[in-house]
Enzyme design. Structure first.
Site, PDB file in Angstrom:
ATOM      1  N   HIS A 218       2.384  76.453 -12.876  1.00 38.52           N
ATOM      2  CA  HIS A 218       3.331  77.542 -12.725  1.00 38.52           C
ATOM      3  C   HIS A 218       3.624  77.854 -11.265  1.00 38.52           C
ATOM      4  CE1 HIS A 218       6.122  80.348 -14.323  1.00 38.52           C
ATOM      5  NE2 HIS A 218       5.819  81.112 -13.303  1.00 38.52           N
ATOM      6  N   TYR A 222       7.384  78.030  -8.276  1.00 37.70           N
ATOM      7  CA  TYR A 222       7.786  78.877  -7.134  1.00 37.70           C
ATOM      8  C   TYR A 222       7.903  78.053  -5.860  1.00 37.70           C
ATOM      9  CZ  TYR A 222       7.280  82.411 -10.549  1.00 37.70           C
ATOM     10  OH  TYR A 222       7.446  83.113 -11.708  1.00 37.70           O
ATOM     11  N   HIS A 369      15.462  76.972 -20.582  1.00 41.27           N
ATOM     12  CA  HIS A 369      14.985  77.857 -19.496  1.00 41.27           C
ATOM     13  C   HIS A 369      14.836  77.089 -18.187  1.00 41.27           C
ATOM     14  CE1 HIS A 369      12.331  80.444 -17.161  1.00 41.27           C
ATOM     15  NE2 HIS A 369      11.383  79.538 -17.214  1.00 41.27           N
ATOM     16  N   PHE A 370      14.202  75.918 -18.253  1.00 38.51           N
ATOM     17  CA  PHE A 370      13.914  75.326 -16.938  1.00 38.51           C
ATOM     18  C   PHE A 370      15.088  74.564 -16.335  1.00 38.51           C
ATOM     19  CE2 PHE A 370      11.428  72.033 -19.458  1.00 38.51           C
ATOM     20  CZ  PHE A 370      12.170  70.920 -19.114  1.00 38.51           C
ATOM     21  N   HIS A 371      16.094  74.242 -17.143  1.00 33.31           N
ATOM     22  CA  HIS A 371      17.281  73.685 -16.477  1.00 33.31           C
ATOM     23  C   HIS A 371      18.026  74.793 -15.727  1.00 33.31           C
ATOM     24  CE1 HIS A 371      16.407  70.031 -18.703  1.00 33.31           C
ATOM     25  NE2 HIS A 371      17.104  69.440 -17.753  1.00 33.31           N
ATOM     26  N   ARG A 432      11.026  70.307 -28.532  1.00 33.20           N
ATOM     27  CA  ARG A 432      11.270  69.613 -27.270  1.00 33.20           C
ATOM     28  C   ARG A 432      10.412  68.349 -27.248  1.00 33.20           C
ATOM     29  NH1 ARG A 432       7.551  72.458 -22.555  1.00 33.20           N
ATOM     30  NH2 ARG A 432       8.602  70.903 -21.295  1.00 33.20           N
ATOM     31  N   ARG A 433      10.653  67.483 -26.282  1.00 33.81           N
ATOM     32  CA  ARG A 433       9.811  66.316 -26.024  1.00 33.81           C
ATOM     33  C   ARG A 433       9.642  65.400 -27.225  1.00 33.81           C
ATOM     34  NH1 ARG A 433       4.876  68.294 -22.078  1.00 33.81           N
ATOM     35  NH2 ARG A 433       6.109  68.125 -20.185  1.00 33.81           N
TER      36      ARG A 433
HETATM   37 FE1  HAS Z   1       9.534  79.488 -16.069  1.00 30.05          FE
HETATM   38  C1  HAS Z   1       8.185  77.495 -18.592  1.00 30.05           C
HETATM   39  C2  HAS Z   1       8.038  82.245 -17.421  1.00 30.05           C
HETATM   40  C3  HAS Z   1      10.703  81.426 -13.459  1.00 30.05           C
HETATM   41  C4  HAS Z   1      10.486  76.625 -14.409  1.00 30.05           C
HETATM   42  N1  HAS Z   1       9.388  77.449 -16.442  1.00 30.05           N
HETATM   43  C5  HAS Z   1       8.803  76.847 -17.527  1.00 30.05           C
HETATM   44  C6  HAS Z   1       8.905  75.424 -17.401  1.00 30.05           C
HETATM   45  C7  HAS Z   1       9.524  75.169 -16.197  1.00 30.05           C
HETATM   46  C8  HAS Z   1       9.833  76.462 -15.606  1.00 30.05           C
HETATM   47  C9  HAS Z   1       9.811  73.812 -15.600  1.00 30.05           C
HETATM   48  O1  HAS Z   1       5.893  82.845 -19.498  1.00 30.05           O
HETATM   49  C10 HAS Z   1       8.445  74.393 -18.442  1.00 30.05           C
HETATM   50  C11 HAS Z   1       7.087  73.833 -18.146  1.00 30.05           C
HETATM   51  C12 HAS Z   1       6.737  72.794 -19.207  1.00 30.05           C
HETATM   52  O2  HAS Z   1       7.119  71.631 -19.045  1.00 30.05           O
HETATM   53  O3  HAS Z   1       6.123  73.173 -20.211  1.00 30.05           O
HETATM   54  N2  HAS Z   1       9.429  81.480 -15.577  1.00 30.05           N
HETATM   55  C13 HAS Z   1       8.790  82.435 -16.270  1.00 30.05           C
HETATM   56  C14 HAS Z   1       8.994  83.725 -15.622  1.00 30.05           C
HETATM   57  C15 HAS Z   1       9.761  83.492 -14.503  1.00 30.05           C
HETATM   58  C16 HAS Z   1      10.007  82.075 -14.478  1.00 30.05           C
HETATM   59  C17 HAS Z   1       8.481  85.047 -16.065  1.00 30.05           C
HETATM   60  N3  HAS Z   1      10.435  79.102 -14.301  1.00 30.05           N
HETATM   61  C18 HAS Z   1      10.810  80.046 -13.363  1.00 30.05           C
HETATM   62  C19 HAS Z   1      11.356  79.391 -12.206  1.00 30.05           C
HETATM   63  C20 HAS Z   1      11.299  78.031 -12.473  1.00 30.05           C
HETATM   64  C21 HAS Z   1      10.713  77.876 -13.790  1.00 30.05           C
HETATM   65  C22 HAS Z   1      11.837  80.103 -10.967  1.00 30.05           C
HETATM   66  C23 HAS Z   1      11.706  76.875 -11.637  1.00 30.05           C
HETATM   67  C24 HAS Z   1      12.298  76.955 -10.461  1.00 30.05           C
HETATM   68  N4  HAS Z   1       8.355  79.802 -17.699  1.00 30.05           N
HETATM   69  C25 HAS Z   1       7.819  81.011 -18.043  1.00 30.05           C
HETATM   70  C26 HAS Z   1       6.942  80.803 -19.209  1.00 30.05           C
HETATM   71  C27 HAS Z   1       6.981  79.456 -19.549  1.00 30.05           C
HETATM   72  C28 HAS Z   1       7.871  78.851 -18.580  1.00 30.05           C
HETATM   73  C29 HAS Z   1       6.152  81.809 -19.919  1.00 30.05           C
HETATM   74  C30 HAS Z   1       6.210  78.760 -20.681  1.00 30.05           C
HETATM   75  C31 HAS Z   1       7.076  78.633 -21.887  1.00 30.05           C
HETATM   76  C32 HAS Z   1       6.343  77.846 -22.970  1.00 30.05           C
HETATM   77  O4  HAS Z   1       5.921  78.471 -23.934  1.00 30.05           O
HETATM   78  O5  HAS Z   1       6.185  76.629 -22.831  1.00 30.05           O
HETATM   79  C33 HAS Z   1      10.181  84.543 -13.489  1.00 30.05           C
HETATM   80  O6  HAS Z   1       9.747  84.223 -12.198  1.00 30.05           O
HETATM   81  C34 HAS Z   1      11.668  84.777 -13.484  1.00 30.05           C
HETATM   82  C35 HAS Z   1      12.040  86.006 -12.656  1.00 30.05           C
HETATM   83  C36 HAS Z   1      13.511  86.072 -12.373  1.00 30.05           C
HETATM   84  C37 HAS Z   1      14.333  87.039 -12.764  1.00 30.05           C
HETATM   85  C38 HAS Z   1      15.792  87.012 -12.371  1.00 30.05           C
HETATM   86  C39 HAS Z   1      16.151  87.979 -11.244  1.00 30.05           C
HETATM   87  C40 HAS Z   1      17.619  87.943 -10.987  1.00 30.05           C
HETATM   88  C41 HAS Z   1      18.237  87.390  -9.903  1.00 30.05           C
HETATM   89  C42 HAS Z   1      19.734  87.225  -9.861  1.00 30.05           C
HETATM   90  C43 HAS Z   1      20.532  88.444  -9.576  1.00 30.05           C
HETATM   91  C44 HAS Z   1      22.004  88.082  -9.649  1.00 30.05           C
HETATM   92  C45 HAS Z   1      22.895  88.687 -10.414  1.00 30.05           C
HETATM   93  C46 HAS Z   1      24.295  88.191 -10.510  1.00 30.05           C
HETATM   94  C47 HAS Z   1      22.564  89.896 -11.215  1.00 30.05           C
HETATM   95  C48 HAS Z   1      13.854  88.172 -13.584  1.00 30.05           C
HETATM   96  C49 HAS Z   1      17.506  86.851  -8.734  1.00 30.05           C
HETATM   97  C50 HAS Z   1      25.176  88.818  -9.487  1.00 30.05           C
HETATM   98  C51 HAS Z   1      26.598  88.518  -9.707  1.00 30.05           C
HETATM   99  C52 HAS Z   1      27.476  88.185  -8.707  1.00 30.05           C
HETATM  100  C53 HAS Z   1      28.864  87.939  -9.076  1.00 30.05           C
HETATM  101  C54 HAS Z   1      27.092  87.934  -7.298  1.00 30.05           C
END
Ligand code: HAS
Length: 546
Positions: A218, A222, A369-371, A432-433
């Site tokens: 995990h 980051y 999610h991860f794409h 998946r997978r």
């Molecule tokens: Fe994740 C699984 C939870 C972030 C990548 N994640 C994965 C896997 C990958 C991955 C590759 O809790 C699969 C691994 C595998 O092969 O099994 N992930 C999270 C959480 C966050 C999170 C809580 N993940 C990422 C990031 C990744 C990434 C970053 C890659 C770069 N993830 C999980 C969990 C799993 C998981 C479980 C396991 C699932 C399972 O069961 O297998 C957090 O860090 C995310 C926080 C981010 C936010 C977004 C904030 C908003 C922003 C944008 C603001 C813009 C706006 C638009 C409003 C809450 C920054 C403005 C509009 C305009 C017009 C300007």
């Protein structure tokens, strides 16, 4: 030719785009093969055994190799320019040699079909030893680079007492601290368990090695994310010609990433037996903490954008949006990557919810999610930043603005279509997978149409990827004589690189110790449980063609 920082950066950045081409092609092939009842012609058809070879190559190239090369390249390019202190050339040379050797070795083994273990390489699946040695060399090579980076930073710090660390350097330091936190246990378990398992048939414990993997796995995400966050903080205000809304808040966000990126790995193991629910719950709470710096970042960048837009006369609720420099592909790419990350990040919160995870775990939802997170960061965030490097690092123009826009638009639209389809079928239980989800024609009908749509998304993404690789490599080859000059990193600086000194925010040693304590608290109980129960080791199992 003497290896200096710029040559190091040029080699690693170009190498990462070559890998992007290979990994991207494999992504398209497998995405099309997973569509039920779609017969692929000749070369594009993937057998069940080959599916895992291709998926391993896709994951390792795009998710592990590119970030390591590209991030070290970015740091080698940026840090001497900002700090005005060079990197140790001997360490640079050693690091480059180790990283290239390790990457090439692992890739050859995967392509030969001797390591069909996916990027998570769960034991007792066994790959050829060259895969593990290659991975270890790649990571150790990145450590050597980090040693050079830290040495350079400490030299700057001695020469500049009482000066705040420039935000770009602060972000890169946070990136590397997270990387060291993450990789230390994986290097140890690869050397102690996986290499002996692969070479001498050592029996290993499945739960122990899985837990070590997710300790790394995990925080790894980051490591992918933080350089892009750093570029949001550094390049977006530069392009807008205003200071960042709050630099202290940016530094607080980086500190939160350092603290909470690692002690959260059990959220990947909610469904694993053998780990008490209390520990999983503790990791859930910590996961919700690590989501907060991303939200702080979104707020900080949007406030910066709004302030700049209003200063240029953008009135009303959203008038400031029209005043953004959307015609600059670097700016457009960085902002689009942030918007897509917002959607992907929110689905991360769903994954992290203990109960909801039972619905989505191991389904197609997770690739959705991860794409949206890493697929977005690597291809849009890294590439847009590389466009900015063209002027300063490569002394080249952008070969075509149209191809750069096409990359950003096609990739992001394709990514949305692909990921939304995967979210949908995932919620309807599609796994998946697996190489094939037809189940002999017994699959639920609700999967068929979205999977067909996902193929359209994959084709658009691939087209976007082709434009990205073409724009970068084409600019390098032909951008001297033709193309458009787009502002790079050395555009006018609205605020000094070095900033106000806040003793608490600058004391990274303190935060690293705090992070280590948090990691110990989060992992001592699960590992006590695993070891006190007694390991139950099993013999290795050869994989597919391996
Ligand atoms: Fe994740 C699984 C939870 C972030 C990548 N994640 C994965 C896997 C990958 C991955 C590759 O809790 C699969 C691994 C595998 O092969 O099994 N992930 C999270 C959480 C966050 C999170 C809580 N993940 C990422 C990031 C990744 C990434 C970053 C890659 C770069 N993830 C999980 C969990 C799993 C998981 C479980 C396991 C699932 C399972 O069961 O297998 C957090 O860090 C995310 C926080 C981010 C936010 C977004 C904030 C908003 C922003 C944008 C603001 C813009 C706006 C638009 C409003 C809450 C920054 C403005 C509009 C305009 C017009 C300007």
């Amino acid at each position: 030719m003497r290896l200096d920082e710029d040559l190091f950066a040029k080699i690693t950045v170009v190498f990462s785009f070559i890998i992007m081409a290979v990994g991207g092609l494999f992504g398209l092939v497998q995405a099309l093969n997973r569509v039920p009842f779609l017969e692929m012609p000749g070369l594009l058809e993937v057998s069940d055994a080959n599916y895992y070879r291709i998926l391993t190559c896709h994951g390792v190239c795009l998710a592990v190799a590119i970030p390591i090369y590209w991030i070290t390249g970015l740091a080698a390019f940026l840090s001497p320019r900002i700090l005005k202190v060079g990197l140790d050339k001997r360490l640079l040379g050693l690091s480059l040699a180790m990283m290239l050797l390790g990457g090439v070795m692992a890739t050859i083994v995967i392509l030969a079909g001797k390591a069909n273990v996916l990027y998570t390489f769960y034991a007792p699946m066994k790959a050829h030893p060259g895969f593990y040695w290659g991975a270890a060399l790649l990571i150790l090579g990145s450590w050597v680079f980090i040693a050079a980076f830290v040495k350079q930073y400490l030299q700057w710090r001695r020469q500049n007492p009482g000066v705040g660390t420039p935000i770009a350097i602060y972000g890169l330091l946070a990136t590397f601290i997270v990387w060291i936190e993450a990789t230390t246990p994986i290097v140890i378990t690869v050397l102690k368990d996986f290499i002996p398992m692969s070479m001498f048939g050592k029996h290993v414990d499945v739960l122990e090695t899985r837990t070590w993997f997710w300790f790394f796995g995990h925080a790894l995400v980051y490591f992918w994310l933080l350089p892009v966050v750093t570029m949001w903080y550094y390049l977006i205000p530069k392009k807008l010609g205003v200071p960042l809304f709050s630099e202290s808040m940016a530094k607080v966000a980086f500190i939160l990433f350092i603290l909470a990126s690692t002690p959260v790995g059990l959220h990947h193991q909610f469904t694993d037996p053998g780990l008490a629910p209390e520990y999983k719950y503790m990791h859930t709470v910590l996961t919700l903490i690590v989501a907060s710096p991303s939200m702080l970042t979104g707020f900080n960048i949007l406030a910066t954008m709004e302030r700049a837009g209003r200063a240029k006369g953008g009135n009303g609720l959203l008038g400031w949006l029209a005043k953004q420099p959307w015609k600059d592909p670097v700016y457009l790419g960085l902002v689009v990557s942030m918007i897509i990350f917002g959607v992907g990040g929110i689905t991360g919160i769903i994954n992290a919810s203990y109960q909801l995870n039972m619905v989505v775990h191991n389904t197609a939802w997770v690739p959705g999610h991860f794409h949206m997170t890493v697929g977005n960061m690597v291809v849009i965030g890294y590439t847009a930043t590389t466009y900015a490097m063209l002027a300063d690092l490569f002394k080249r123009k952008l070969i075509s603005k149209t191809t750069a826009y096409s990359h950003i638009l096609l990739w992001s639209i394709g990514l949305f279509i692909f990921s939304l389809a995967y979210y949908y079928v995932g919620l309807h239980g599609a796994p998946r997978r697996t190489s094939n989800i037809e189940y002999g024609g017994l699959l639920p009908q609700s999967w068929v149409f979205p999977m067909e749509i996902s193929a359209i998304g994959a084709i658009l993404m691939f087209a976007g990827g082709v434009f990205a690789v073409y724009t970068v490599l084409g600019s390098l080859l032909f951008g001297k004589s033709r193309g458009v000059q787009i502002p790079g990193f050395s555009i006018g600086n609205p605020h000094p690189e070095a900033t106000t000194f806040n003793p608490l925010l600058e004391n990274l040693k303190f935060w690293v110790i705090f992070a280590a304590l948090l990691i110990i608290v989060a992992y001592i109980f699960p590992f006590y449980e695993i070891f006190s129960r007694g390991l139950s080791t099993v013999p290795p199992v050869a994989t597919g063609l391996g």
